[in-house]
Every structure is written in structure tokens, then in C-alpha cells.
Design an enzyme around this catalytic site. Structure first.
Site, PDB file in Angstrom:
ATOM      1  N   GLU A  46       0.858  -1.191   0.000  1.00 46.71           N
ATOM      2  CA  GLU A  46       0.000   0.000   0.000  1.00 46.71           C
ATOM      3  C   GLU A  46       0.895   1.242   0.000  1.00 46.71           C
ATOM      4  OE1 GLU A  46      -3.183   1.959   3.152  1.00 46.71           O
ATOM      5  OE2 GLU A  46      -2.840  -0.215   3.185  1.00 46.71           O
ATOM      6  N   ASP A  57      -4.640   9.610  10.007  1.00 47.16           N
ATOM      7  CA  ASP A  57      -3.320   9.097  10.383  1.00 47.16           C
ATOM      8  C   ASP A  57      -2.772   9.742  11.642  1.00 47.16           C
ATOM      9  OD1 ASP A  57      -2.810   7.223   8.197  1.00 47.16           O
ATOM     10  OD2 ASP A  57      -2.949   9.006   6.937  1.00 47.16           O
TER      11      ASP A  57
END
Length: 258
Positions: A46, A57
Site C-alpha cells: 500500500e 493518520d
């Protein structure tokens, strides 16, 4: 056969997906990281598209995004770096990015470039289902791009069924209602969530992400899904590495218990 479909038909458990940020730690490290991950034995890769506001995140990946942007990373440079990577990398590769930079680049241009270089799928955490079904699904399908939606402990059963019906590839199970980041252990509450999803008999494979950082957490998560995704722990490793190829291969083998 599509690379993602082939992977999950061939391998039903312990699928290891590793995330890294393109252009990090140095601008030209993208291809080095890709190749070393494959050589280490990862099943799926990824690639994160750097963005100035990666809301899903935690600190480690946020910092890698900022460093990559400071290095001069752009969408144009990413596709240039990926040109010809399929000559040395066979495993499925997906890109993870937020909707704004993809839209700014141009949706159709993005799809064409992704197909040309050999990208298999995409994860867009802030992509609304209605936007995907109305404007993107047909375009993604035409260019062989599998779209992955995320679910979390707060996602309702009805929503999960809708996501499962409109997904081809795999479902990204966010392990907790928090941002990404390496944590210690998996809680009973998380296990209850994993079991709830397991009991829904979804048609798509599932990978568990957020908080997976070592062999123990990888194996534990994989026992409730088809595999797991590691991001922050790997990004931290490459940020400190003096020998990317050696350290990356060693990391992958340690996660797999080899």
C-alpha cells in the site's frame, strides 16, 4: 485474473499488507522500498500519497507525509517513479490517498496513469459512498482499479452490508476508533468487534489495520480476518534505517515469524 483477486483466491489467511509513504524517507526511495518489500515476502503493498492533512493518520504517518512533501513529492513524481515498476514487482499494489489531491490531479487522468503503471487498487478514507457510486465506480472499473472502503467498530451493520455489496477486492477493517499508530496488544473490545464482523459472513476478504506492529499482533489480527495491515511501525523503521533493503526485508520476515 486481477492481481488482488488472484491473491485472495490463492491465500485465505495471514495476508500481509504493508503501507509506506511515497517519497519517504527520501524522495527517490519509493522504488527501493517497493522492491525490498516484495523481496522480503510481503503479499500486498500500500503506497501512501502524501497529503498535508491526513486526517485518519497518527503522528508517525503525518510526519512522513510532511517529510515527503518537503522532499518535493507530488502525484506527477509518484507516477514517474512507478513507471516500469512492474518489471520487478509482481505483488498487488494499491495506493492510499485522500480525495482532494486525486481530484486536483484529475480523476480520469489519475485512473489512466494508475492503470498504465500497474496499480491494482485504491483506498480513499474520505470518499463518500454516494460520490463513489455516482461518479467514480464506472471509471475505476474501466481502468481495473479495485476500490477499498474502510469500516470501524462504529460502522453500523447496514452500512457494512452496503460497503460489502459495493466492494471488489477487500475491506479494510479499522481496528479501533482512533488514528493510525503502533500500539501494544489487541483489547477484548476489539476482539468482540472482529468477531461481530466475522459473523456477518461478508463476501469480500478483510484485512485489519491500525495498531498492528509485530508478529504477535499480526497473527492475532489475522486469526479474525484474512490478514492484517502494518503502517506506522514500518514507516518508523524506514525513517530510522541506514540500509533500507536489509532492514525492510528483515522487518517483513520478523512479522511473518521467519
Amino acid at each position: 485474473m486481477h492481481r488482488i483477486d488472484e491473491l485472495f483466491q490463492r491465500k485465505k489467511e495471514d495476508v500481509l499488507n504493508i503501507y509506506f509513504t511515497a517519497g519517504y524517507p527520501k524522495l527517490d526511495d519509493t522504488r527501493t522500498v517497493l522492491k525490498a518489500l516484495q523481496d522480503g515476502g510481503v503479499d500486498l503493498i500500500e503506497i501512501g500519497i502524501p497529503f498535508s492533512d491526513p486526517v485518519a493518520d497518527g503522528p508517525t504517518i503525518q510526519e512522513s507525509n510532511m517529510q515527503a512533501l518537503d522532499n518535493g513529492m507530488t502525484m506527477q513524481k509518484l507516477f514517474a517513479q512507478l513507471e516500469g515498476f512492474r518489471e520487478e514487482v509482481d505483488v498487488p499494489v494499491v495506493v492510499m490517498g485522500y480525495f482532494n489531491p486525486i481530484m486536483q490531479y484529475g480523476l480520469e487522468k489519475f485512473c489512466k496513469d494508475a492503470q498504465r503503471v500497474g496499480i491494482d487498487g485504491i483506498i480513499v478514507p474520505d470518499l463518500p459512498m454516494i460520490e463513489y457510486l455516482s461518479n467514480l465506480k464506472e471509471m475505476f472499473d474501466a481502468h481495473g482499479i479495485r476500490n477499498t472502503f474502510l469500516i470501524s467498530p462504529q460502522t453500523t451493520d447496514d452500512r457494512i452490508v452496503e460497503i460489502d455489496q459495493n466492494t471488489e477486492g477487500f475491506i479494510y477493517m479499522v481496528s479501533s476508533a482512533s488514528v493510525t499508530g503502533a500500539k501494544t496488544g489487541i483489547s477484548e473490545e476489539q476482539i468482540d468487534y472482529f468477531k461481530r464482523i466475522e459473523g456477518m459472513n461478508l463476501k469480500n476478504p478483510r484485512l485489519i489495520g491500525f495498531g498492528i506492529s509485530d508478529h504477535a499482533s499480526f497473527k492475532q489480527a489475522s486469526s479474525y480476518a484474512n490478514g492484517a495491515i502494518i503502517g506506522s511501525a514500518f514507516v518508523k523503521l524506514i525513517g530510522q534505517s541506514k540500509d533500507l533493503n536489509k532492514d525492510i526485508q528483515g522487518f517483513v520476515k520478523s512479522i511473518k515469524g521467519e
